[in-house]
Scaffold this motif. Structure first.
Motif, PDB file in Angstrom:
ATOM      1  N   GLN A   1       0.880  -1.259   0.208  1.00  0.00           N
ATOM      2  CA  GLN A   1       0.103   0.054  -0.021  1.00  0.00           C
ATOM      3  C   GLN A   1       0.738   1.282  -0.040  1.00  0.00           C
ATOM      4  OE1 GLN A   1      -2.596  -0.648   3.435  1.00  0.00           O
ATOM      5  NE2 GLN A   1      -3.918  -2.092   2.390  1.00  0.00           N
ATOM      6  N   ARG A   2       1.927   1.173   0.792  1.00  0.00           N
ATOM      7  CA  ARG A   2       2.709   2.478   0.699  1.00  0.00           C
ATOM      8  C   ARG A   2       3.617   2.511  -0.697  1.00  0.00           C
ATOM      9  NH1 ARG A   2       4.603  -0.125   5.497  1.00  0.00           N
ATOM     10  NH2 ARG A   2       6.387  -0.886   4.674  1.00  0.00           N
ATOM     11  N   GLU A   3       3.844   1.419  -1.330  1.00  0.00           N
ATOM     12  CA  GLU A   3       4.506   1.666  -2.539  1.00  0.00           C
ATOM     13  C   GLU A   3       3.352   2.060  -3.666  1.00  0.00           C
ATOM     14  OE1 GLU A   3       7.993  -1.684  -2.190  1.00  0.00           O
ATOM     15  OE2 GLU A   3       6.074  -2.231  -2.786  1.00  0.00           O
ATOM     16  N   VAL A   4       2.060   1.802  -3.552  1.00  0.00           N
ATOM     17  CA  VAL A   4       0.869   2.168  -4.588  1.00  0.00           C
ATOM     18  C   VAL A   4       0.970   3.875  -4.211  1.00  0.00           C
ATOM     19  CG1 VAL A   4      -1.553   2.338  -4.672  1.00  0.00           C
ATOM     20  CG2 VAL A   4      -0.291   0.248  -4.482  1.00  0.00           C
ATOM     21  N   ALA A   5       0.915   4.042  -2.902  1.00  0.00           N
ATOM     22  CA  ALA A   5       1.020   5.689  -2.716  1.00  0.00           C
ATOM     23  C   ALA A   5       2.185   6.397  -3.389  1.00  0.00           C
ATOM     24  CB  ALA A   5       0.618   5.914  -0.988  1.00  0.00           C
ATOM     25  N   VAL A   6       3.393   6.034  -3.371  1.00  0.00           N
ATOM     26  CA  VAL A   6       4.564   6.464  -3.611  1.00  0.00           C
ATOM     27  C   VAL A   6       4.088   6.667  -5.315  1.00  0.00           C
ATOM     28  CG1 VAL A   6       6.854   6.087  -4.524  1.00  0.00           C
ATOM     29  CG2 VAL A   6       6.141   5.852  -2.188  1.00  0.00           C
ATOM     30  N   MET A   7       3.803   5.509  -5.981  1.00  0.00           N
ATOM     31  CA  MET A   7       3.449   5.674  -7.427  1.00  0.00           C
ATOM     32  C   MET A   7       2.377   6.770  -7.613  1.00  0.00           C
ATOM     33  SD  MET A   7       5.356   3.534  -9.136  1.00  0.00           S
ATOM     34  CE  MET A   7       4.706   3.174 -10.689  1.00  0.00           C
ATOM     35  N   GLU A   8       1.428   6.720  -7.090  1.00  0.00           N
ATOM     36  CA  GLU A   8       0.388   7.736  -7.347  1.00  0.00           C
ATOM     37  C   GLU A   8       0.760   9.201  -7.208  1.00  0.00           C
ATOM     38  OE1 GLU A   8      -2.804   6.056  -4.863  1.00  0.00           O
ATOM     39  OE2 GLU A   8      -3.576   4.638  -6.485  1.00  0.00           O
ATOM     40  N   GLU A   9       1.481   9.316  -5.995  1.00  0.00           N
ATOM     41  CA  GLU A   9       1.728  10.642  -5.743  1.00  0.00           C
ATOM     42  C   GLU A   9       2.877  11.132  -6.968  1.00  0.00           C
ATOM     43  OE1 GLU A   9       4.113  13.467  -2.205  1.00  0.00           O
ATOM     44  OE2 GLU A   9       3.323  11.181  -1.906  1.00  0.00           O
ATOM     45  N   ARG A  10       3.641  10.107  -7.484  1.00  0.00           N
ATOM     46  CA  ARG A  10       4.907  10.440  -8.031  1.00  0.00           C
ATOM     47  C   ARG A  10       4.324  10.720  -9.451  1.00  0.00           C
ATOM     48  NH1 ARG A  10       9.933   6.628  -7.621  1.00  0.00           N
ATOM     49  NH2 ARG A  10       9.949   7.792  -5.859  1.00  0.00           N
ATOM     50  N   TRP A  11       3.384   9.995 -10.237  1.00  0.00           N
ATOM     51  CA  TRP A  11       3.007  10.089 -11.318  1.00  0.00           C
ATOM     52  C   TRP A  11       1.868  10.705 -11.572  1.00  0.00           C
ATOM     53  CZ3 TRP A  11       6.960   9.664 -14.474  1.00  0.00           C
ATOM     54  CH2 TRP A  11       7.975   8.910 -14.119  1.00  0.00           C
ATOM     55  N   GLY A  12       0.873  10.762 -10.849  1.00  0.00           N
ATOM     56  CA  GLY A  12      -0.276  11.680 -10.978  1.00  0.00           C
ATOM     57  C   GLY A  12      -1.157  10.951 -12.182  1.00  0.00           C
ATOM     58  N   ASP A  13      -1.792  11.671 -13.133  1.00  0.00           N
ATOM     59  CA  ASP A  13      -2.501  11.158 -14.313  1.00  0.00           C
ATOM     60  C   ASP A  13      -1.567  10.209 -15.134  1.00  0.00           C
ATOM     61  OD1 ASP A  13      -4.731  12.284 -13.255  1.00  0.00           O
ATOM     62  OD2 ASP A  13      -4.729  14.089 -14.463  1.00  0.00           O
ATOM     63  N   ALA A  14      -0.142  10.557 -15.041  1.00  0.00           N
ATOM     64  CA  ALA A  14       0.714   9.963 -15.955  1.00  0.00           C
ATOM     65  C   ALA A  14       0.562   8.324 -15.827  1.00  0.00           C
ATOM     66  CB  ALA A  14       2.045  10.540 -16.149  1.00  0.00           C
ATOM     67  N   LEU A  15       0.369   7.860 -14.723  1.00  0.00           N
ATOM     68  CA  LEU A  15       0.275   6.588 -14.043  1.00  0.00           C
ATOM     69  C   LEU A  15      -0.821   5.680 -14.994  1.00  0.00           C
ATOM     70  CD1 LEU A  15       1.610   4.802 -11.914  1.00  0.00           C
ATOM     71  CD2 LEU A  15      -0.212   5.149 -10.448  1.00  0.00           C
ATOM     72  N   HIS A  16      -1.773   6.480 -15.520  1.00  0.00           N
ATOM     73  CA  HIS A  16      -2.943   5.714 -16.041  1.00  0.00           C
ATOM     74  C   HIS A  16      -2.976   5.865 -17.418  1.00  0.00           C
ATOM     75  CE1 HIS A  16      -4.507   5.777 -12.064  1.00  0.00           C
ATOM     76  NE2 HIS A  16      -4.266   7.025 -11.975  1.00  0.00           N
ATOM     77  N   ALA A  17      -1.830   6.509 -17.959  1.00  0.00           N
ATOM     78  CA  ALA A  17      -1.894   6.697 -19.513  1.00  0.00           C
ATOM     79  C   ALA A  17      -1.529   5.218 -20.257  1.00  0.00           C
ATOM     80  CB  ALA A  17      -0.760   7.818 -19.894  1.00  0.00           C
ATOM     81  N   ASP A  18      -2.174   4.786 -21.069  1.00  0.00           N
ATOM     82  CA  ASP A  18      -1.736   3.416 -21.672  1.00  0.00           C
ATOM     83  C   ASP A  18      -1.615   3.362 -23.280  1.00  0.00           C
ATOM     84  OD1 ASP A  18      -1.362   0.832 -22.461  1.00  0.00           O
ATOM     85  OD2 ASP A  18      -2.837  -0.151 -20.859  1.00  0.00           O
ATOM     86  N   PRO A  19      -0.533   3.316 -23.749  1.00  0.00           N
ATOM     87  CA  PRO A  19      -0.525   3.288 -25.445  1.00  0.00           C
ATOM     88  C   PRO A  19      -1.021   2.004 -26.053  1.00  0.00           C
ATOM     89  CG  PRO A  19       1.752   3.150 -24.431  1.00  0.00           C
ATOM     90  CD  PRO A  19       0.742   3.224 -23.265  1.00  0.00           C
ATOM     91  N   ALA A  20      -1.342   1.182 -25.064  1.00  0.00           N
ATOM     92  CA  ALA A  20      -1.950  -0.093 -25.832  1.00  0.00           C
ATOM     93  C   ALA A  20      -3.075  -0.494 -25.332  1.00  0.00           C
ATOM     94  CB  ALA A  20      -0.672  -1.178 -25.339  1.00  0.00           C
ATOM     95  N   HIS A  21      -4.062   0.249 -24.996  1.00  0.00           N
ATOM     96  CA  HIS A  21      -5.302  -0.035 -24.268  1.00  0.00           C
ATOM     97  C   HIS A  21      -6.464   1.031 -24.698  1.00  0.00           C
ATOM     98  CE1 HIS A  21      -8.125  -1.738 -21.150  1.00  0.00           C
ATOM     99  NE2 HIS A  21      -7.415  -2.965 -21.418  1.00  0.00           N
ATOM    100  N   SER A  22      -7.727   0.893 -24.497  1.00  0.00           N
ATOM    101  CA  SER A  22      -8.833   1.485 -24.873  1.00  0.00           C
ATOM    102  C   SER A  22      -9.720   1.917 -23.806  1.00  0.00           C
ATOM    103  CB  SER A  22      -9.475   0.888 -25.835  1.00  0.00           C
ATOM    104  OG  SER A  22     -10.644   1.624 -26.090  1.00  0.00           O
ATOM    105  N   PRO A  23     -10.339   3.080 -23.682  1.00  0.00           N
ATOM    106  CA  PRO A  23     -11.407   3.378 -22.554  1.00  0.00           C
ATOM    107  C   PRO A  23     -12.701   2.555 -22.873  1.00  0.00           C
ATOM    108  CG  PRO A  23     -11.035   5.246 -24.042  1.00  0.00           C
ATOM    109  CD  PRO A  23      -9.751   4.296 -24.413  1.00  0.00           C
ATOM    110  N   ASN A  24     -12.679   1.877 -23.889  1.00  0.00           N
ATOM    111  CA  ASN A  24     -13.793   0.990 -24.146  1.00  0.00           C
ATOM    112  C   ASN A  24     -13.628  -0.460 -23.884  1.00  0.00           C
ATOM    113  OD1 ASN A  24     -15.370   3.105 -25.588  1.00  0.00           O
ATOM    114  ND2 ASN A  24     -14.006   2.864 -27.125  1.00  0.00           N
ATOM    115  N   LEU A  25     -12.404  -0.732 -23.199  1.00  0.00           N
ATOM    116  CA  LEU A  25     -12.112  -2.136 -22.873  1.00  0.00           C
ATOM    117  C   LEU A  25     -12.147  -2.286 -21.116  1.00  0.00           C
ATOM    118  CD1 LEU A  25      -9.009  -2.898 -25.042  1.00  0.00           C
ATOM    119  CD2 LEU A  25     -11.494  -3.962 -25.189  1.00  0.00           C
TER     120      LEU A  25
END
Length: 504
Positions: A458-482
């Motif tokens: 959980q601590r490591e998840v928090a680090v990633m979310e704080e560090r990367w923000g919205d960039a954490l969720h960008a995916d060049p291989a997926h779709s918002p329809n999936l």
């Protein structure tokens, strides 16, 4: 034995968590929706939708070309053009003043708001030079089936497959044969089903192309970093496969030994002292995967670094040629392999944000030879991240990015963090299905189930979310329809994007 060791309660907790995870998976399957119903909800236009789309005023003129085909197929395409809510399109000589080109296969049926939506995107961003949209298919009875939800601009994927989709609109200055060379900043993906393509047209699709990127001569030395502790049987299988099934000529193995005491593993590690192409690095203290990898790289002599779990075995003997070739491309920063469970099903074929949690593996548990969602596992392509169980990177870039974060991400997500740093430097993270390993996932470390491990995670998840923000969720291989459940490649009952004509 369980009673004597006092582990019965822990065993019960593990069983309960497995069952709960299974129930969640079964519950997620209730989100499956018939494609016809999906279209009614998210594609078909209401009267209000039509008013909105028809109200978009645009001067953009499209030159439309319809390919050869049976008269009925051509007529279907032309009829869909006649039903467009944006009427500034022309065929033949009347299209001389058009700056945008639309080439359609005979039989492709456009959504009534297709050209209006494309024109709106062009007007919003005049610098665009290519626009493409999602599509589905029409069976022999004309019913819509099998949607193809495309990712955002992924030139490796589209070049390897030999085409993009059923609706691709290019500026007249762009050569149709050179579109995959365009910079992503002038390409726009519309994640909406704006075309329907007859299933029969798939028979004429180009065969996927494997690009074998050249390796320098002489080839650069590669240092494979293998963190390990005990588990002699797994380590022996890993090292034996590295030496016996790898045809790459210049390979150094760096074993980072975390206080191994098991006799079989100890004998194996001590025996590496006589191997000029092997290095053993002692490591003590709490388990810290990131630190172990960093220590291994510090003593490695290779120009290319490969992080490799000790519970992996080589399947494809040209795996290293493939990784090194990909890394020789100036636009590629990190490359990962296709990993299979012992039963031959897929364990890793790229990491996707949000699938099953913060990060998940797409195509998981599909057969190892599965072509993937609309053929994507037949070609190397860009992904959000790859697992550190088999990850390639040049030493130069490793040093530039600072290696793995051993202070804040000791165990989990350090590999994802490294991939995100590479992408932030405008470099691609590539998954290649042509480098193949077996991976006995988490055999050597176990699962994050006890309270201490879960708190650390959980601590490591928090680090990633704080560090990367919205960039954490960008995916060049997926779709918002999936969907973000299952293997990540089934339609989402509720898409994470709303068509622009659907005004709330």
């Amino acid at each position: 034995m369980l009673l004597r060791s006092g582990d019965l309660a822990g065993f019960a907790r593990r069983v309960w968590r497995r069952l709960r995870g299974l129930w969640k998976t079964l519950e997620s399957n209730t989100d499956l929706i018939d494609h016809g119903e999906w279209r009614k909800r998210w594609v078909d236009l209401t009267e209000r939708d039509r008013e909105v789309a028809a109200g978009w005023k645009s001067a953009t003129l499209f030159a439309v070309a319809v390919g050869n085909g049976p008269p009925g197929a051509v007529a279907s395409t032309v009829a869909s053009l006649g039903a467009q809510l944006h009427d500034r399109w022309a065929i033949g000589a009347e299209a001389e003043d058009a700056n945008w080109v639309v080439e359609l296969e005979a039989g492709v049926v456009l959504h009534p708001a297709a050209l209006a939506t494309v024109a709106r995107a062009i007007d919003t961003n005049p610098g665009l030079r290519l626009v493409y949209a999602d599509h589905d298919h029409l069976d022999d009875g004309g019913r819509p089936v099998d949607p193809c939800f495309l990712p955002d601009w992924n030139p490796d994927l589209f070049e390897g497959l030999g085409w993009i989709g059923a609706l691709v609109v290019r500026h007249q200055t762009v050569d149709a044969k050179q579109v995959t060379g365009l910079d992503g900043g002038i390409v726009h993906h519309l994640p909406f089903l704006l075309a329907s393509r007859p299933t029969r047209l798939r028979d004429a699709d180009p065969a996927p192309v494997r690009h074998r990127w050249p390796v320098d001569n002489p080839p650069p030395r590669v240092s494979v970093i293998v963190p390990t502790r005990d588990q002699g049987r797994l380590l022996e299988a890993c090292l034996t496969s590295l030496r016996g099934r790898t045809r790459y000529p210049d390979l150094e193995v760096v074993v980072v030994d975390h206080d191994t005491t098991e006799r079989r593993a100890r004998r194996l590690i001590d025996g590496l002292a006589d191997n000029p192409d092997a290095v053993v690095v002692p490591f003590t203290g709490p388990f810290n995967f990131a630190a172990m990898c960093n220590r291994g790289v510090e003593v490695a002599s290779g120009e290319v670094i490969v992080l490799l779990n000790n519970d992996t075995e080589v399947v494809a003997d040209d795996w290293l040629d493939e990784l090194v070739g990909q890394l020789a491309r100036p636009e590629v920063g990190v490359v990962g392999a296709l990993l299979l469970f012992a039963d031959g099903t897929i364990q890793h074929a790229g990491v996707h944000p949000g699938v099953g949690g913060l990060m998940g593996h797409g195509h998981k548990h599909r057969p190892g030879d599965d072509p993937g969602y609309h053929g994507r596992l037949t070609v190397a392509h860009e992904v959000a991240a790859v697992t550190g169980a088999c990850l390639g990177i040049t030493r130069k870039l490793w040093n530039r990015l600072g290696g793995l974060d051993e202070e804040h991400l000791a165990v989990a997500y350090n590999d994802i963090d490294l991939c995100l740093k590479a992408r932030a430097a405008n470099l691609r993270v590539v998954l290649t299905p042509h480098a193949v390993f077996h991976h006995h996932e988490s055999v050597s470390r176990g699962y994050d189930e006890d309270p201490v491990r879960r708190a650390r995670l959980q601590r490591e998840v928090a680090v990633m979310e704080e560090r990367w923000g919205d960039a954490l969720h960008a995916d060049p291989a997926h779709s918002p329809n999936l969907a973000l459940t299952g293997d990540g490649f089934t339609p989402a009952a509720v898409p994470r994007v709303t068509p622009p004509w659907r005004v709330r």
